[in-house]
Every structure is written in C-alpha cells, then in structure tokens.
Design an enzyme around this catalytic site. Structure first.
Site, PDB file in Angstrom:
ATOM      1  N   PHE A  47       0.846  -1.182   0.000  1.00 18.94           N
ATOM      2  CA  PHE A  47       0.000   0.000   0.000  1.00 18.94           C
ATOM      3  C   PHE A  47       0.895   1.250   0.000  1.00 18.94           C
ATOM      4  CE2 PHE A  47      -1.958  -3.544   2.156  1.00 18.94           C
ATOM      5  CZ  PHE A  47      -3.199  -3.635   1.553  1.00 18.94           C
ATOM      6  N   SER A  83      -6.891  -7.615  -1.463  1.00 17.68           N
ATOM      7  CA  SER A  83      -6.408  -7.067  -0.193  1.00 17.68           C
ATOM      8  C   SER A  83      -6.852  -5.620  -0.047  1.00 17.68           C
ATOM      9  CB  SER A  83      -4.879  -7.126  -0.127  1.00 17.68           C
ATOM     10  OG  SER A  83      -4.429  -8.467  -0.113  1.00 17.68           O
ATOM     11  N   CYS A 122      -3.582  -5.132   6.557  1.00 15.49           N
ATOM     12  CA  CYS A 122      -3.891  -5.798   5.298  1.00 15.49           C
ATOM     13  C   CYS A 122      -4.839  -6.966   5.562  1.00 15.49           C
ATOM     14  CB  CYS A 122      -2.608  -6.305   4.639  1.00 15.49           C
ATOM     15  SG  CYS A 122      -2.878  -7.169   3.080  1.00 15.49           S
ATOM     16  N   THR A 142      -8.140  -9.607   3.847  1.00 15.93           N
ATOM     17  CA  THR A 142      -8.628 -10.216   2.608  1.00 15.93           C
ATOM     18  C   THR A 142     -10.141 -10.115   2.513  1.00 15.93           C
ATOM     19  OG1 THR A 142      -6.789 -11.796   2.610  1.00 15.93           O
ATOM     20  CG2 THR A 142      -8.706 -12.348   1.271  1.00 15.93           C
ATOM     21  N   ALA A 200      -7.619 -12.649  11.714  1.00 17.91           N
ATOM     22  CA  ALA A 200      -6.952 -13.758  12.389  1.00 17.91           C
ATOM     23  C   ALA A 200      -6.675 -13.419  13.852  1.00 17.91           C
ATOM     24  CB  ALA A 200      -5.638 -14.072  11.673  1.00 17.91           C
ATOM     25  N   HIS A 205       1.363  -4.673   7.589  1.00 12.14           N
ATOM     26  CA  HIS A 205       1.754  -5.582   8.672  1.00 12.14           C
ATOM     27  C   HIS A 205       2.103  -4.737   9.898  1.00 12.14           C
ATOM     28  CE1 HIS A 205       3.173  -8.422   5.216  1.00 12.14           C
ATOM     29  NE2 HIS A 205       1.855  -8.362   5.321  1.00 12.14           N
ATOM     30  N   THR A 211       4.665  12.008   8.379  1.00 10.49           N
ATOM     31  CA  THR A 211       6.060  12.365   8.619  1.00 10.49           C
ATOM     32  C   THR A 211       6.269  12.654  10.096  1.00 10.49           C
ATOM     33  OG1 THR A 211       6.227  13.336   6.413  1.00 10.49           O
ATOM     34  CG2 THR A 211       7.913  13.965   8.013  1.00 10.49           C
TER      35      THR A 211
END
Length: 253
Positions: free
Chosen positions: A2, A52, A59, A61, A78, A116, A162
């Site tokens: 991404f 995704s 991320c 599904t 999960a 992640h 930033t």
C-alpha cells in the site's frame, strides 16, 4: 503493498466474533460512506474476492462484497491480528481508513506500507498549531522506537505521515496533521488515550539486518548466538561494543 494514502473512510456495520459463517472466526463488515467517495461504489468498483484492502493499516482479505443497496465488504481477522492491532476495539459505527492494494501504475504519493502492523501506540497529547494538530504517541512495544527518526516515514492507522519530533528517552514521537488531512483520516477524530496501529518504515528494518550481517561477518559468528526477537536490541548493542573494542585495540597496537 500500500502507499499510506487513504482512499476512503468506511463505517463498521458489524463486528462478529465467533462467526459461524467463518468457521467461528472473527469477521468485520464495513460500509463505504457516500460522502467519502466520488462514485457510488468507490473503493469496490474493481473489487474481486480475495483482494487485499488495508483497514486502519491492516492488510485484510475480502471474503465477500456487495455494491447494492449500499457498497460494503466483509473481511476475516486472524487471532494474531487481533493480538497485535486495535481492530478488536472496533464496534458498529466505528470509522476506519481504507486503501486498496497498489497497482503497477499507481503513483507513490506516500511510502511503501505492507499492512503488517508492528505494534499499537497510545495518543498521549494533542496540541493545536494554527489549523494543524500535533499528535504525540507512545508505543506499546518500545522496541519500535529505534526505527522512528525525525522527518522519517511512519504509518498510523494506515496513514503515511512524517515524524516531526521524536524523544527516545521519554519514549514518544509526534506527527502533524494539516487541515486537509484531518478531514480525510480517522486519526484526527481520536482523543487522548485512544490507540492507533503502527507500522514503521520497513526500509529501516532491512538496513538494520544488513548492517548486523556485515558486522557479524567482521566479528565472526560471535554475535549470532543470541536468539529471539526480544534479544534484538541487546544483540545490536553487543555487536557495536565489539566493533568499538576492535577499533580501540587497533589504535593502540
């Protein structure tokens, strides 16, 4: 992969732990907000099952979706994701940042974001600065601070931002949200005490690993005996100390 440029804001319709339709896993259904998309289907206009989508920087599904009567989609979460992120705190009505995975022709307006999450961070201070807002964060896992640098990239709830200040001793960093960004991401609506998902710039991790391998090569296998993620910081310090000792010895030989 991404970019950290939020495309739309969605609203949680249902958060279902032990969903029988998902083998008793946790599912999340999100409806797109008409005001956040120039078209009626927006984010889902080119969606396929298995695609995704980053939800607050995670991320996930797509397991099902619909374009009528309102555009919405469902994702599975999960157990490991629930442990590492703040998705478990979402409820019906919660708003979330959304971004589709990049394509080969996507303009890279932010930075490389994997979706992640490394840890969560608590908002400990919000300071107005003209039309902008400065947010200060303290991470749950303090180890990520070594990847946070002044003027570096960081993804907070999937938003590429930033770093405007960082204090390793007091264990915090800051980012600034301009008025435009405040209208388009969920972080701006959060309060002190709430949390965000954090993904540090993965480039720093690759540099660290490469440098460690180089130093271990100079020193032999001495630094490679310590195992486990919790020992990474100690291991890095040990290598650095050995390098310094070697330089000192050469200076006096």
């Amino acid at each position: 992969m991404f970019t950290g440029i939020v495309e739309e804001i969605g609203e949680v319709t249902t958060y279902t732990p032990n969903d029988p339709l998902s083998k008793n896993g946790t599912t999340l259904t999100i409806t797109l907000l008409p005001s956040s998309s120039p078209s009626s289907s927006g984010l889902l206009s080119d969606c396929h099952l298995g695609d995704s989508i980053a939800v607050n920087g995670v991320c996930l599904t797509v397991t099902s979706f619909t374009l009528t009567p309102s555009a919405s989609f469902t994702v599975g979460i999960a157990p490991e994701t629930l442990r590492l992120t703040n998705l478990g705190s979402l409820r019906s009505g919660s708003r979330v940042n959304l971004e589709r995975a990049v394509r080969a022709d996507t303009r890279m307006g932010g930075h490389f974001v994997q979706g992640h999450v490394d840890t969560v961070a608590e908002i400990i201070k919000i300071t107005p600065d003209g039309e902008a807002l400065t947010f200060r964060f303290r991470p749950k896992n303090k180890e990520v601070l070594r990847y946070v640098v002044y003027k570096g990239f960081i993804a907070l709830d999937g938003t590429s931002l930033t770093v405007t200040a960082v204090n390793d001793e007091e264990e915090w960093w800051e980012v600034m949200l301009i008025a435009y960004t405040q209208e388009r991401v969920v972080v701006a609506g959060k309060k002190v005490g709430e949390t965000v998902n954090v993904e540090v710039d993965m480039t720093a991790k690759y540099v660290e690993k490469s440098l460690r391998g180089y130093l271990e090569g100079l020193l032999g296998s001495g630094g490679a005996e310590e195992q486990g993620q919790g020992e990474e910081k100690k291991k890095g310090r040990g290598l650095l100390e050995k390098v310094v000792e070697g330089i000192v010895k050469q200076g006096f030989s």
